[in-house]
Design a protein around this motif. Structure first.
Motif: not given
Length: 84
Positions: A9-17
């Motif tokens: 989930a943290l990696i997905a948020i960082a990728t989206l940002l």
């Protein structure tokens, strides 16, 4: 130990940002930094897969990917600077 789902989930948020910055970046160097961040995120994801699947080969692939990504970002930055 924190579950793998939290890391994903943290990696997905960082990728989206970073994708947001890549598409909306006001300048080309901002977009280049966003691409560099995404390559770093991908490297971290490969390391996470190596830990999850208990396979050392993913660490070797992550290392090669990180080296190639670093070289590509440096080459593109030199091109933008006009020194290539």
């Amino acid at each position: 130990m924190i579950g793998v789902n939290v890391y994903l989930a943290l990696i997905a948020i960082a990728t989206l940002l970073s994708m947001y910055r890549m598409f909306r970046g006001p300048t080309t160097p901002d977009r280049l930094v966003a691409v560099d961040i995404m390559t770093t995120i991908t490297t971290g994801l490969m390391v996470l897969f190596a830990l999850y699947y208990k396979r050392i080969i993913f660490l070797d692939v992550a290392l090669v990917y990180a080296i190639l990504a670093f070289g590509g970002v440096i080459a593109f930055a030199r091109y933008l600077e006009g020194g290539l």
